[in-house]
Design a protein around this motif. Structure first.
Motif, PDB file in Angstrom:
ATOM      1  N   ASP A 132       7.937  10.370  60.767  1.00  0.00           N
ATOM      2  CA  ASP A 132       8.091  11.589  61.593  1.00  0.00           C
ATOM      3  C   ASP A 132       9.551  11.932  61.748  1.00  0.00           C
ATOM      4  N   SER A 135      11.120  13.368  58.572  1.00  0.00           N
ATOM      5  CA  SER A 135      10.767  14.753  58.246  1.00  0.00           C
ATOM      6  C   SER A 135      11.402  15.695  59.266  1.00  0.00           C
ATOM      7  N   LYS A 136      11.493  15.256  60.531  1.00  0.00           N
ATOM      8  CA  LYS A 136      12.123  16.112  61.532  1.00  0.00           C
ATOM      9  C   LYS A 136      13.618  16.267  61.246  1.00  0.00           C
ATOM     10  N   HIS A 139      14.117  18.454  58.208  1.00  0.00           N
ATOM     11  CA  HIS A 139      13.764  19.821  58.560  1.00  0.00           C
ATOM     12  C   HIS A 139      14.871  20.476  59.385  1.00  0.00           C
TER      13      HIS A 139
END
Ligand code: ASP
Length: 421
Positions: A132, A135-136, A139
């Motif tokens: 998580d 990807s955060k 992003h």
């Protein structure tokens, strides 16, 4: 008689602590304390707001101009490698110190999680797995630059400014007006930083008075051993490891460094934010420590967002502390996992107060520790954040001096071998 800014800041620190002690003694509800803390709140908010006001234009222009100018000297690659290399080595050294101290002193043994049931009750830790988090993080790197500038999203601004810097280099003469504009923007912003620094003694006094007045001493005492291990190892990294690295590469003496860096170190201590301190850090590096603007403009804003020695040390050590509380023995492999995730967590933590607490959830979860346990650390985080932010900022300034020296050495060797050929 006019006192120098350094003396004024020093007096601000002293008065701030004294006032804080007085307010704590009177009780924060007493009229004098209430009025004092109210005025302090206003002054410190204005000081931090002013720093944040110049932060975005400063990061944007200094990175774009820094990168554009590095390329002019054919140094881009060397600076990248030296900067990232230094960040990784210094954070690793900090974590080795923190983990070793925790293994030696075993803070948290003898206490147990059950004692903190009320603190943990009702605390809802957000799940954050490594996947998580990645990807955060990814992003968040590439964002519409206008949104990033408007929201003060430092990491995204750094990324866009890097792109812009490279584009300016590749475009060469064609974009010289844009480069000149950015250069002037940077100079103007630094001039404003100079004005804001006149408020620093008052801002720092107000921040410290609030901090001292609001400490929960009973809780601090019950976690005293852990606090001592964290503060002790973080300071050891600050006065021994980092200065040794600096001396080994540049021959700059620790005292000379601390004299040049103190404005930034005190501001970091008082604000607990590498980002808010960034304008002061840049000013100290360029004006007092004589780092070339091209190098400082690149290394320092990047360091303020990703290089965090104090945070890395804290996150690794706190995981071991929680393990001790939970009665779990972490073996060598698990400690290695803590080491790696703590480094990623520190890199990913933004330079704002208590950011490390948020990313620490991931470190705890990586070895199966209860994330809710950070509820125990939250009440003492404000005080620990002071020292770790100071060391985070110190690492950035030392990084810029080391990178400057390494690149200059490389360049000299390069020139020599070219002439020899
Ligand atoms: N407050 C730290 C900083 O700004 C981040 C952290 O919470 O560790 O550098």
């Amino acid at each position: 008689m006019r006192l120098s800014l350094n003396t004024q800041i020093f007096l601000g620190v002293l008065l701030g602590v004294l006032l804080g002690l007085l307010f704590a003694q009177l009780g924060t509800e007493a009229t004098l304390s209430r009025h004092g803390l109210y005025v302090g709140g206003l002054v410190s908010t204005v000081f931090i707001d002013l720093l944040k006001m110049v932060l975005v234009p400063l990061v944007f222009t200094s990175i774009a101009v820094g990168v554009a100018n590095l390329r002019l000297h054919q140094q881009m690659h060397r600076v990248w490698v030296a900067t990232l290399g230094f960040f990784v080595v210094s954070m690793a050294a900090a974590m080795v110190l923190g983990l070793t101290a925790c293994n030696l002193f075993e803070p948290g043994k003898g206490l147990n999680l059950a004692m903190f049931q009320t603190a943990m009750h009702g605390f809802d830790a957000k799940q954050m797995t490594l996947a998580d988090f990645f990807s955060k993080f990814l992003h968040g790197l590439f964002v519409n630059p206008f949104a990033a500038l408007a929201q003060g999203n430092v990491l995204a601004i750094v990324m866009f400014a890097l792109f812009l810097g490279v584009a300016l280099v590749l475009g060469g003469e064609r974009y010289r007006t844009v480069l000149a504009l950015l250069q002037e923007g940077l100079e103007i912003t630094l001039r404003m930083v100079g004005w804001i620094m006149h408020l620093a003694p008052f801002g720092i006094m107000a921040l410290l008075a609030q901090l001292v007045a609001s400490q929960n001493t009973a809780l601090l005492a019950s976690l005293a051993k852990f606090v001592a291990v964290i503060v002790g190892t973080t300071l050891l990294h600050s006065v021994l490891v980092l200065p040794l690295m600096l001396y080994a590469v540049t021959r700059i003496k620790p005292l000379a460094f601390f004299r040049g860096a103190r404005e930034a170190l005190i501001t970091a201590f008082a604000t607990s934010s590498s980002s808010a301190t960034l304008p002061v850090t840049l000013r100290c590096a360029e004006q007092h420590l004589h780092v070339k603007p091209d190098i400082a403009g690149f290394v320092i804003p990047l360091g303020a967002t990703i290089n965090m020695d104090g945070t890395a040390l804290y996150e690794a050590a706190a995981a071991l502390f929680i393990a001790n509380l939970a009665g779990v023995e972490l073996n060598a492999v698990q400690q290695l996992i803590v080491f790696c995730t703590a480094m990623i967590a520190a890199i990913g933590a933004p330079g704002i107060p208590s950011a490390g607490m948020v990313t620490m959830v991931m470190v705890l979860q990586s070895v199966g520790l209860p994330a809710e346990a950070i509820a125990i650390l939250l009440p003492i985080d404000r005080i620990l954040d002071t020292v770790r932010t100071m060391v985070n900022v110190q690492g950035d300034m030392i990084g810029s001096l080391i990178v400057q020296k390494l690149v200059a050495g490389d360049a000299a060797r390069g020139t020599r071998s070219r002439t020899a050929n």
